[in-house]
Design a protein around this motif. Sequence first.
Motif, mmCIF file in Angstrom:
data_model
loop_
_atom_site.group_PDB
_atom_site.id
_atom_site.type_symbol
_atom_site.label_atom_id
_atom_site.label_comp_id
_atom_site.label_asym_id
_atom_site.label_seq_id
_atom_site.Cartn_x
_atom_site.Cartn_y
_atom_site.Cartn_z
ATOM 1 N N SER A 110 -7.240 8.357 4.880
ATOM 2 C CA SER A 110 -7.249 7.081 4.402
ATOM 3 C C SER A 110 -6.941 6.854 3.090
ATOM 4 O O SER A 110 -7.015 7.895 2.320
ATOM 5 N N TRP A 111 -6.354 5.826 2.571
ATOM 6 C CA TRP A 111 -6.148 5.311 1.263
ATOM 7 C C TRP A 111 -7.370 4.782 0.993
ATOM 8 O O TRP A 111 -7.856 4.010 1.525
ATOM 9 N N ARG A 165 -7.755 1.813 12.254
ATOM 10 C CA ARG A 165 -7.188 1.017 11.324
ATOM 11 C C ARG A 165 -8.063 0.785 9.807
ATOM 12 O O ARG A 165 -9.299 0.435 10.228
ATOM 13 N N ASN A 166 -7.545 0.846 8.778
ATOM 14 C CA ASN A 166 -8.388 0.664 7.548
ATOM 15 C C ASN A 166 -9.099 -0.932 7.860
ATOM 16 O O ASN A 166 -8.355 -1.768 8.173
ATOM 17 N N GLU A 182 -7.029 -3.341 5.840
ATOM 18 C CA GLU A 182 -5.630 -3.855 6.631
ATOM 19 C C GLU A 182 -6.167 -4.645 7.413
ATOM 20 O O GLU A 182 -5.338 -5.575 7.553
ATOM 21 N N SER A 183 -7.185 -4.622 8.004
ATOM 22 C CA SER A 183 -7.618 -5.580 9.258
ATOM 23 C C SER A 183 -7.787 -6.969 8.293
ATOM 24 O O SER A 183 -7.249 -8.012 8.915
ATOM 25 N N SER A 199 0.733 -9.014 5.693
ATOM 26 C CA SER A 199 1.120 -7.726 6.606
ATOM 27 C C SER A 199 1.157 -6.454 5.493
ATOM 28 O O SER A 199 1.532 -5.316 6.068
ATOM 29 N N THR A 200 0.645 -6.451 4.203
ATOM 30 C CA THR A 200 0.883 -5.470 3.446
ATOM 31 C C THR A 200 -0.107 -4.231 3.660
ATOM 32 O O THR A 200 -0.981 -4.580 4.246
ATOM 33 N N SER A 201 0.475 -3.130 3.883
ATOM 34 C CA SER A 201 -0.251 -1.782 4.189
ATOM 35 C C SER A 201 -1.359 -1.672 3.199
ATOM 36 O O SER A 201 -1.204 -2.117 1.994
ATOM 37 N N TYR A 202 -2.611 -1.372 3.393
ATOM 38 C CA TYR A 202 -3.459 -1.117 2.239
ATOM 39 C C TYR A 202 -3.166 -0.301 1.211
ATOM 40 O O TYR A 202 -3.354 -0.184 0.179
ATOM 41 N N ASP A 255 0.025 0.188 0.247
ATOM 42 C CA ASP A 255 0.863 -0.335 -0.669
ATOM 43 C C ASP A 255 -0.018 -1.278 -1.586
ATOM 44 O O ASP A 255 0.381 -1.578 -2.678
#
Length: 980
Positions: free
Chosen positions: A458-459, A483-484, A487-488, A496-499, A501
């Motif tokens: 994970s980030w 999934r993080n 992010e959920s 919709s940004t990834s965590y 980013d």
Amino acid sequence: MKTYWRSLEELQDPKALRIQEAREEAKQKSLLYKTEGGNGGNSRRDFLKTLGFSLAAASIAASCKRPVEKAIPYLVKPEDITPGKANYYASSYYDAGDYCSVVVKVRDGRPIKIEGNELSPISQSGTSARVQASILNLYDGARNKGPENLSKSITWADADLEVPKALKEISDAGGRSVLLTQTVISPSTKKVIQKFLEAYPGTEWIQYDAISASGMLNANMKSFGQRAIPDYRFDKAKVVVSFAADFLGTWLSPVEYTKQYTSARRLDDGQRDMLRHYQLESHMSLTGSNADVRFPVKPSEEAGMVLALYNAIAAKTGGEQISGVPAIVDVSALADDLLSAKGKSIVISGSNDENIQLFVNAINQLLGNYGETILWNSALLTKKGLDEEMAALNADILAGKVDALMVWGVNPVYDQANGAELEAAIRSLKLSVSFAERKDETARACQYVLPEPNYLESWNDLEPKVGQLSLAQPTISKLFDSRNVQESLLVWTGDSTSYGDFIKSSWESDFYPEQAEYADFRLFWNYTLQKGVFSSASEQTAEYNGDSLAASAAKLPAAKSGLEVVLYESIALGNGKYANNPWLQELPDPLAKISWDNYASVPVAYAEEKGLENESVITVNGLELPVFIQPGQAKDTIAVALGYGRTYAGKVGDGVGKNLFSYVSAENGSRKYSIENASVDVVAGATFPLALSQTHHSMEGRPIVRESNLDEYLAKPNAGNEFHEESEKHHVTLYKEIEFKGHHWGMAIDLNSCTGCGNCAISCQAENNVQVIGKEQVRNRRIMHWIRVDRYYSGDPANPTVSHQPVMCQHCDNAPCENVCPVAATPHSSEGLNQMAYNRCVGTKYCINNCPYRVRRFNWFQYVNNDKFDYNANNDLGRMVLNPDVTVRSRGVVEKCSMCVQRIQDKKLEAKLAGRMLNDGEIKTACQQSCPGSAIVFGDLNNPESKINKLFKDQRNYHLLEELHTLPSVGYLTKIRNKA
């Protein structure tokens, strides 16, 4: 000379214990013959014939059905991966209040080892046993494999339609949704949560800590206007008084505190004074075992002691004295010692009672410690949960006042006193979501299980202290469909940004402007990610306010009569989240040396009065628990570890021990980790087997720990170590002196810096593929750890002095094991290492019998396809943790510490390719690199400028059993204590 003892049986009759131990060993040999198909006789010829048949049969079976080996070639090799060469990534570990900045070793895409990040100002290069074992959590078969609804697999797309829809319906109807998390220290996560709360009006965020510091947080809010925990600097202190705070073991930030504490007690580099440490506690904790002076007291007696200490100091500093509950002992001498170190002392308490913490704050204020040894500009942020909020939520769930519950990182069904009722109530909610990475009791009660990835996948970003930040990055592709959580939450707000980013964007706006070193954000981000840590400016201050003291004095609890039960956090399992980790289950407790169970620690006098022995059974408020007689346990107290008794953790953790969280009550709004007026009964005739390992490896009563006090040491540097010089004078040997023309590797261990935490044992296990064998085999005297930390008592059993000593293979120059091996499986290297040739070893165990240090292990483990033996090394997922640089041993060979020879060879090759000499300290063994106390030094004895060479010449240095003239390559520095 002091008398040292490992158990009460040894203190009472050492000869009888040795006879008993010999009989146990003989019994295990007899069992071996029977399990191998022999007739139980003593004929070595029959045994070897049987063993040979067994091996032959196994070979035939293996050749008839060869296992399928899978290999996935690189069609396009990643640019940053060289097959067979390790990469290292800075990351961060954080869970349940435990924080550590780490470096992750990755081989061919597999994380295989955790090390401390030496660039971190908090944990520095140290780790704990739990941090070391966290690598195995990544490969845990009990991890949730993908999103589920009512135990049926669904897709993330399904979850992203159904959950937000339910949340919106609840929000639109004016319902109540709650996001329940552990303490969150991620700045980016806090932003995500705030965005989520704004998207769904009526949603609350509650933070909760199973092992709470709520009382301290509330007290600090009243005293300083800050609901936080100050930064304790033990390295700046001259006197420390701790009321049941196990700051070297489990309290708040033990890795950091251990590093500071040991630096203040080190006697090298000309240091001539030591931090003086007083511990007042009920249970013999790791911290208490290291104290100069220890007072056994009951939990209910603590308040009176704290108030008396405050009044004694106030009387001598002109402060206001406050009447209240009486103390059981005179604390004037303790007050004098603290006043002699005014501004250079620390007083702390592990109590969760707000009123006790208010008086602790007042004591530190009178002593002038704030701004000196206790700082507010770098406050600790890893505990934020308020017990009142969790208690109110618990009541509201049961009353039907909550419509939706989202649970992240906590397990209230397991660690709340009314877990069964809470489970039923959660099942009846309109919406319940668990983000649990692995099986737990609360996730089993929820409709949706939407698993988060492991921290190594994970980030994340973390701020464990104000102004001290660190980053976490993925070190492996996700093993499962996870999934993080961040992010959920973002997806459910329409983002919709990834965590990953999101973190970068957050750092660009928040932290990049705080530095001037890099003109481009990409450079700043890349270098910070590479280092793993970043420090920002902090100007946080706090003014003391003591107005509430008089009112708090009236609320201080008075000492109670009757038995009291202390509920404490264990070094290995903590709050029990990782009960399915076999490395942690098999790690012996630092004091009791018991693994695979919790137990009731009872005082010596109580055991004598009730006729109890180890493994007797008692009931505590109706709950049956095995007994362990613990020297140093306070009178009229019993101690039991939390974190056990899991019912839904995985095949390793299910049903191990008993769950005592159901006995955690509330007092003054905070969770109370003790039981007063406990009902205790002896179960007549009942016994429960415990996996006790301390007596497995006896050195036959020979002196092993050497110690003295500071006054004697300053007068005579070899104080306590006079035997060393006498022994050296009278050496007579038939051995030819060995000349090492190249390197001569050695290790020194400073007993002043070793706290006995057990981190080294797990670090060695991870590095060297040491197997887990289970409770039954530990009881059968077969524990496999290559390094053990012996615990020795001396003095009065009611409150003994404790000594810890790590013991591994001593790599003797005149090694007794080498002469007796019939197949030359134990050769001596030209660089002073005692080696093991596994493919030669036929398991005669002659070397084990001839080793006076009892450090060689016979591998009894067999791969059996049933749950009893299926721990971490005999399934595809668990095998991913294995270090390919170290041979994986199989049943029938002897193994032991190799001084991490693979690391030696790696650094030698690196220096050779670079065309340079090896630098001193460049090679670090696994135990040395991760030691939070910096107790271990490894190096070349042939280098006159090396640190190891200088330590071996130190007058405190001695060798184990040096009268045998085995010439060990491991030296110990005599333990020096402050005079009691």
